[in-house]
Design a protein around this motif. Structure first.
Motif, short mmCIF file in Angstrom:
data_model
loop_
_atom_site.label_atom_id
_atom_site.label_comp_id
_atom_site.label_asym_id
_atom_site.label_seq_id
_atom_site.Cartn_x
_atom_site.Cartn_y
_atom_site.Cartn_z
N PHE A 129 0.85 -1.18 0.00
CA PHE A 129 0.00 0.00 0.00
C PHE A 129 0.90 1.24 0.00
CE2 PHE A 129 0.65 -0.89 4.47
CZ PHE A 129 0.78 0.35 5.07
N ALA A 130 0.35 2.33 -0.50
CA ALA A 130 1.11 3.57 -0.60
C ALA A 130 0.60 4.57 0.42
CB ALA A 130 0.99 4.16 -2.00
N LEU A 131 1.53 5.18 1.13
CA LEU A 131 1.22 6.31 1.99
C LEU A 131 1.70 7.57 1.29
CD1 LEU A 131 2.26 5.37 5.65
CD2 LEU A 131 -0.02 5.48 4.68
N LYS A 132 0.80 8.48 1.05
CA LYS A 132 1.18 9.77 0.47
C LYS A 132 1.08 10.79 1.58
CE LYS A 132 -0.22 8.37 -4.06
NZ LYS A 132 -1.07 8.56 -5.21
N LEU A 133 2.20 11.43 1.87
CA LEU A 133 2.24 12.41 2.95
C LEU A 133 1.87 13.79 2.45
CD1 LEU A 133 5.55 11.29 4.72
CD2 LEU A 133 3.23 10.46 5.07
N LYS A 134 1.47 14.65 3.35
CA LYS A 134 1.11 16.02 3.00
C LYS A 134 2.30 16.78 2.45
CE LYS A 134 -2.71 16.22 6.23
NZ LYS A 134 -3.23 16.73 7.50
N SER A 135 3.51 16.35 2.80
CA SER A 135 4.73 17.00 2.31
C SER A 135 5.02 16.63 0.86
CB SER A 135 5.92 16.59 3.18
OG SER A 135 6.17 15.21 3.05
N GLY A 136 4.29 15.66 0.31
CA GLY A 136 4.50 15.23 -1.07
C GLY A 136 5.32 13.94 -1.17
N GLN A 137 5.93 13.52 -0.08
CA GLN A 137 6.69 12.27 -0.10
C GLN A 137 5.75 11.08 -0.19
OE1 GLN A 137 8.80 12.89 3.59
NE2 GLN A 137 10.72 13.12 2.47
N GLN A 138 6.24 10.01 -0.81
CA GLN A 138 5.45 8.79 -0.93
C GLN A 138 6.25 7.61 -0.39
OE1 GLN A 138 2.70 8.46 -4.49
NE2 GLN A 138 4.53 9.37 -5.40
N TYR A 139 5.57 6.72 0.29
CA TYR A 139 6.16 5.50 0.81
C TYR A 139 5.31 4.33 0.36
CZ TYR A 139 9.11 8.33 3.80
OH TYR A 139 10.03 9.23 4.26
N VAL A 140 5.94 3.30 -0.17
CA VAL A 140 5.24 2.06 -0.50
C VAL A 140 5.67 1.05 0.54
CG1 VAL A 140 4.96 0.20 -2.17
CG2 VAL A 140 5.03 2.57 -2.94
N ILE A 141 4.68 0.51 1.24
CA ILE A 141 4.91 -0.35 2.39
C ILE A 141 4.21 -1.68 2.14
CG2 ILE A 141 4.59 -0.56 4.88
CD1 ILE A 141 4.31 2.59 4.82
N GLY A 142 4.87 -2.76 2.50
CA GLY A 142 4.30 -4.07 2.30
C GLY A 142 3.90 -4.73 3.61
N CYS A 143 2.80 -5.46 3.58
CA CYS A 143 2.37 -6.27 4.73
C CYS A 143 1.46 -7.37 4.21
CB CYS A 143 1.69 -5.42 5.80
SG CYS A 143 0.17 -4.65 5.29
N SER A 144 1.15 -8.32 5.06
CA SER A 144 0.40 -9.51 4.61
C SER A 144 -1.02 -9.20 4.16
CB SER A 144 0.40 -10.57 5.71
OG SER A 144 -0.17 -10.05 6.88
N ASN A 145 -1.67 -8.19 4.72
CA ASN A 145 -3.04 -7.85 4.33
C ASN A 145 -3.13 -6.34 4.12
OD1 ASN A 145 -5.76 -7.70 3.87
ND2 ASN A 145 -6.36 -8.80 5.72
N ALA A 146 -2.62 -5.90 2.99
CA ALA A 146 -2.57 -4.46 2.69
C ALA A 146 -3.96 -3.81 2.63
CB ALA A 146 -1.80 -4.22 1.41
N PRO A 147 -4.99 -4.42 2.02
CA PRO A 147 -6.30 -3.77 1.99
C PRO A 147 -6.88 -3.51 3.38
CG PRO A 147 -6.22 -5.49 0.33
CD PRO A 147 -4.97 -5.62 1.17
N ALA A 148 -6.70 -4.44 4.31
CA ALA A 148 -7.20 -4.23 5.67
C ALA A 148 -6.42 -3.12 6.37
CB ALA A 148 -7.08 -5.53 6.49
#
Length: 156
Positions: A129-148
């Motif tokens: 899943f992607a976290l988009k921060l208010k600062s404009g930075q983006q992080y793509v993070i992985g976990c076993s159940n991303a939709p949840a």
């Protein structure tokens, strides 16, 4: 809510192969002390840096999202700094700008045509899943159940 990072078969194979090659390199250089010491320094530095960034689990708490890493303090994102959270699937054809493409997971700076430039902490491209921060930075993070995880973050 806490989820473990799921590692792909390819990531597991790359990690095992690199560690095996380090052992083979040490054995093959056993007689030449200067080259052996240099090789051990390079292998140890590579392994320690990979273990520093290696994602282990993702935790969404009452105050924010925390990425637990193998050797370093958790990376924390307060909800006040998060603009959006959504599932995503980084492409295999994305560019790795600086980081690791399989050894102890995928971490570092990447560029993808669909997502843009982001810092990744994931073990498999299929569980992200992607976290988009208010600062404009983006992080793509992985976990076993991303939709949840995305649903839980969006509710905050």
């Amino acid at each position: 809510m806490k989820q473990k990072v799921t590692y792909s078969i390819l990531s597991k194979i790359i990690t095992a192969a690199v560690l095996l090659l380090f052992v083979i390199g040490i054995i093959s250089l056993w007689g030449d002390m200067e080259k052996l010491v240099l090789f051990i320094i390079i292998a140890a530095a590579t392994t320690l840096v990979s273990m520093y960034y290696c994602p282990v689990s993702v935790e969404a708490t009452e105050s924010g999202v925390k990425i637990n890493r193998l050797l370093s303090k958790p990376k924390f994102f307060p909800y006040a700094d998060i603009h959006t959270a959504e599932t995503c699937y980084p492409s295999a054809g994305g560019l790795r700008l600086c980081g690791c493409g399989g050894f102890m997971g995928y971490w570092g700076y990447f560029h993808d045509t669909m997502i843009g430039t982001f810092f990744g902490y994931y073990g498999s491209r299929n569980h992200c899943f992607a976290l988009k921060l208010k600062s404009g930075q983006q992080y793509v993070i992985g976990c076993s159940n991303a939709p949840a995880m995305v649903k839980y973050i969006a509710s905050r």
